[in-house]
Design a protein around this motif. Structure first.
Motif, PDB file in Angstrom:
ATOM      1  N   VAL A  63      64.029  -5.289 -11.247  1.00 18.56           N
ATOM      2  CA  VAL A  63      63.360  -4.533 -12.307  1.00 18.56           C
ATOM      3  C   VAL A  63      62.308  -5.478 -12.881  1.00 18.56           C
ATOM      4  O   VAL A  63      62.646  -6.538 -13.405  1.00 18.56           O
ATOM      5  CB  VAL A  63      64.338  -4.091 -13.414  1.00 18.56           C
ATOM      6  CG1 VAL A  63      63.573  -3.374 -14.531  1.00 18.56           C
ATOM      7  CG2 VAL A  63      65.426  -3.191 -12.850  1.00 18.56           C
ATOM      8  N   SER A  64      61.050  -5.110 -12.751  1.00 17.45           N
ATOM      9  CA  SER A  64      59.989  -6.069 -13.085  1.00 17.45           C
ATOM     10  C   SER A  64      58.927  -5.463 -13.981  1.00 17.45           C
ATOM     11  O   SER A  64      58.771  -4.246 -14.062  1.00 17.45           O
ATOM     12  CB  SER A  64      59.323  -6.579 -11.799  1.00 17.45           C
ATOM     13  OG  SER A  64      58.547  -5.553 -11.210  1.00 17.45           O
ATOM     14  N   MET A  65      58.206  -6.367 -14.661  1.00 15.86           N
ATOM     15  CA  MET A  65      57.014  -6.021 -15.426  1.00 15.86           C
ATOM     16  C   MET A  65      55.844  -6.824 -14.847  1.00 15.86           C
ATOM     17  O   MET A  65      56.054  -7.939 -14.341  1.00 15.86           O
ATOM     18  CB  MET A  65      57.181  -6.374 -16.906  1.00 15.86           C
ATOM     19  CG  MET A  65      58.465  -5.876 -17.527  1.00 15.86           C
ATOM     20  SD  MET A  65      58.583  -4.093 -17.569  1.00 15.86           S
ATOM     21  CE  MET A  65      60.374  -3.881 -17.477  1.00 15.86           C
ATOM     22  N   ILE A  66      54.656  -6.284 -14.946  1.00 15.95           N
ATOM     23  CA  ILE A  66      53.484  -6.965 -14.392  1.00 15.95           C
ATOM     24  C   ILE A  66      52.429  -7.104 -15.488  1.00 15.95           C
ATOM     25  O   ILE A  66      51.972  -6.112 -16.058  1.00 15.95           O
ATOM     26  CB  ILE A  66      52.924  -6.200 -13.182  1.00 15.95           C
ATOM     27  CG1 ILE A  66      53.973  -6.160 -12.056  1.00 15.95           C
ATOM     28  CG2 ILE A  66      51.632  -6.854 -12.681  1.00 15.95           C
ATOM     29  CD1 ILE A  66      53.539  -5.440 -10.803  1.00 15.95           C
ATOM     30  N   ASP A  67      52.081  -8.365 -15.801  1.00 17.92           N
ATOM     31  CA  ASP A  67      51.028  -8.593 -16.795  1.00 17.92           C
ATOM     32  C   ASP A  67      49.735  -8.941 -16.082  1.00 17.92           C
ATOM     33  O   ASP A  67      49.470  -8.459 -14.981  1.00 17.92           O
ATOM     34  CB  ASP A  67      51.453  -9.633 -17.838  1.00 17.92           C
ATOM     35  CG  ASP A  67      51.729 -11.021 -17.255  1.00 17.92           C
ATOM     36  OD1 ASP A  67      51.347 -11.284 -16.093  1.00 17.92           O
ATOM     37  OD2 ASP A  67      52.299 -11.873 -17.973  1.00 17.92           O
ATOM     38  N   GLY A  68      48.902  -9.782 -16.674  1.00 18.75           N
ATOM     39  CA  GLY A  68      47.591 -10.037 -16.103  1.00 18.75           C
ATOM     40  C   GLY A  68      47.591 -10.903 -14.858  1.00 18.75           C
ATOM     41  O   GLY A  68      46.669 -10.816 -14.049  1.00 18.75           O
ATOM     42  N   HIS A  69      48.643 -11.742 -14.685  1.00 17.32           N
ATOM     43  CA  HIS A  69      48.585 -12.687 -13.576  1.00 17.32           C
ATOM     44  C   HIS A  69      49.875 -12.781 -12.765  1.00 17.32           C
ATOM     45  O   HIS A  69      49.924 -13.496 -11.783  1.00 17.32           O
ATOM     46  CB  HIS A  69      48.239 -14.091 -14.099  1.00 17.32           C
ATOM     47  CG  HIS A  69      49.375 -14.772 -14.808  1.00 17.32           C
ATOM     48  ND1 HIS A  69      49.802 -14.412 -16.060  1.00 17.32           N
ATOM     49  CD2 HIS A  69      50.191 -15.796 -14.435  1.00 17.32           C
ATOM     50  CE1 HIS A  69      50.805 -15.185 -16.431  1.00 17.32           C
ATOM     51  NE2 HIS A  69      51.063 -16.029 -15.469  1.00 17.32           N
ATOM     52  N   ILE A  76      53.753   0.107 -16.165  1.00 18.83           N
ATOM     53  CA  ILE A  76      53.881  -1.244 -16.725  1.00 18.83           C
ATOM     54  C   ILE A  76      54.722  -2.160 -15.848  1.00 18.83           C
ATOM     55  O   ILE A  76      54.768  -3.368 -16.084  1.00 18.83           O
ATOM     56  CB  ILE A  76      54.466  -1.206 -18.147  1.00 18.83           C
ATOM     57  CG1 ILE A  76      55.865  -0.584 -18.159  1.00 18.83           C
ATOM     58  CG2 ILE A  76      53.522  -0.464 -19.087  1.00 18.83           C
ATOM     59  CD1 ILE A  76      56.565  -0.690 -19.499  1.00 18.83           C
ATOM     60  N   GLY A  77      55.390  -1.602 -14.861  1.00 17.41           N
ATOM     61  CA  GLY A  77      56.237  -2.414 -13.993  1.00 17.41           C
ATOM     62  C   GLY A  77      56.796  -1.579 -12.868  1.00 17.41           C
ATOM     63  O   GLY A  77      56.300  -0.477 -12.589  1.00 17.41           O
ATOM     64  N   THR A  78      57.839  -2.069 -12.235  1.00 18.96           N
ATOM     65  CA  THR A  78      58.434  -1.362 -11.103  1.00 18.96           C
ATOM     66  C   THR A  78      59.936  -1.589 -11.049  1.00 18.96           C
ATOM     67  O   THR A  78      60.456  -2.566 -11.591  1.00 18.96           O
ATOM     68  CB  THR A  78      57.850  -1.839  -9.754  1.00 18.96           C
ATOM     69  OG1 THR A  78      58.222  -3.209  -9.550  1.00 18.96           O
ATOM     70  CG2 THR A  78      56.338  -1.705  -9.702  1.00 18.96           C
TER      71      THR A  78
END
Length: 417
Positions: free
Chosen positions: A58-64, A135-137
């Motif tokens: 379970v992940s979130m992805i920001d700018g980098h 916002i994530g996957t």
């Protein structure tokens, strides 16, 4: 300050606006770099057990980067955004299923497919907010090719919705379950009230931010149970030196913050040093293992250039990063007003790019604090970043020359040239 709009075609600017909105949505959930929580760990266990697959995230992805709120079957906690499979899922409204990565042009040459650990199967579902931002996957990965039936895809979608439900619920939590101190959201809400009172009645207010030095190595060498015991012991030791009126919150895995009402700069430094010494005397035992711990402290006092709680926290954070860059296990105060930036810092979550080598080289970053003449940047690794570079924030049409003033392994503080 030297600024200019970045040349980009209209479609690219549209994409940048979409990304800015997505990061704003992610920021509202205030989840990045927070501790592991059972609600999300349970979802990854279910994925592995239901689908009989070795890896669930379970992940979130920001700018980098892609940051794992929960993960099962992996040893690391994050990966560079450019290297993640889930960057493709983030662009979709529907699930992405790849039966065999070697047969998919997007993945066939990926180092983790062509080489170790030889990923073959991938299924991912975007975490989509109510206002339409990914916002994530939630994803599942395997080492062998396999088919994924419509029924299995529907189950993974339900699990992704459970993750979104958990994100909504965690916003209501006021207390961190492990340490008993305030959750990040509750700390900021109560901190905003305390700051408003201090401004209204013109009394002193101080902020101390600290995190445990080399905490990841404790988890890696001794396990998460030992890490949890260290965190609980540290918070208890700190509480013994605090007043009932002081606010104490856990902002991240090993990152904490304090707000001290009616505390001036001199007293603030004394409290931080007392806490540093208390932490340095801790030895935690579990079975045959014994672990000592130290912490780095950054401090900031309320002044006329500090309009809100995020600014006060950003100043304390900047001093904390300076303490870590100077060797850790020390206390450093935010610079006095005459040396401070000319405008207050804001805590932000923006996608940025470090540009150098005559614009032939670039590195993705996430802008975490921003002022008129300074910024704090998170990077996957600070290795190879030159002392002077250009910082570009495409969604703001902004670019400026920067100089590094301090750095750690994954964070850079810069001033604008």
């Amino acid at each position: 300050m030297h600024r200019h709009l970045i040349d980009a075609p209209p479609l690219a600017m549209d994409a940048d606006s979409i990304e800015a909105g997505r990061l704003d949505a992610l920021d509202r959930f205030d989840v990045m770099d927070t501790p592991r929580e059972e609600a999300f760990d349970r979802i990854t266990r279910l994925i592995r057990n239901i689908f009989d697959l070795p890896i669930a995230i379970v992940s979130m992805i920001d700018g980098h980067r892609q940051w794992y709120k929960a993960y099962d079957g992996l040893g690391n906690r994050e990966v560079a955004r450019s290297e993640t499979f889930c960057k493709y899922t983030m662009q979709e409204l529907l699930p992405v299923v790849v039966p065999d990565a070697r047969d998919d042009i997007r993945f066939a040459r990926h180092p983790s497919v062509a080489g170790d650990p030889h990923f073959r199967f991938y299924a991912g579902v975007p975490l989509r907010t109510g206002d339409g931002h990914n916002i994530g996957t939630v994803c599942a990965i395997g080492y062998e090719p396999r088919q994924f039936s419509p029924r299995e895809t529907a189950i993974l979608c339900d699990l992704a919705q459970l993750a979104m439900d958990a994100l909504e619920l965690r916003q209501l939590a006021a207390v961190d379950s492990l340490t008993g101190v305030l959750s990040r959201r509750a700390f900021k809400e109560q901190g905003a009230h305390a700051l408003a009172l201090a401004q209204r009645h013109k009394h002193n207010l101080a902020c101390i931010a600290f995190d445990l030095d080399h905490f990841k190595s404790i988890n890696d060498r001794h396990g998460h149970a030992m890490g949890d015991k260290v965190l609980a012991t540290v918070t208890q030791a700190c509480r013994e030196h605090l007043r009932g009126s002081d606010l104490f919150g856990r902002l991240g895995g090993e990152e904490f913050a304090l707000l001290l009402p009616h505390t001036d700069r001199h007293s603030m430094i004394g409290v931080a040093e007392k806490l540093r010494q208390a932490v340095s005397h801790i030895v935690v035992s579990q079975g045959p293992s014994k672990v000592g711990v130290t912490a780095s402290f950054g401090m900031a006092a309320l002044d006329a250039l500090t309009p809100e709680i995020d600014t006060l926290l950003a100043n304390a954070d900047a001093a904390l990063y300076e303490a870590k860059a100077a060797g850790r296990n020390r206390c450093i105060a935010w610079r006095p007003a005459n040396d401070a930036p000319k405008s207050p810092r804001r805590r932000v979550l923006k996608a940025g790019r470090i540009v150098f080598n005559n614009r032939m080289s670039s590195i993705d970053c996430t802008v975490r604090t921003l002022a008129e003449d300074a910024a704090g940047l998170d990077v996957t690794s600070a290795v190879g970043v030159p002392e002077i570079f250009n910082l570009a924030i495409r969604s703001d049409g902004f670019e400026t020359r920067c100089r590094i003033i301090s750095q750690t392994e994954r964070h850079i503080e810069v001033e604008f040239c």
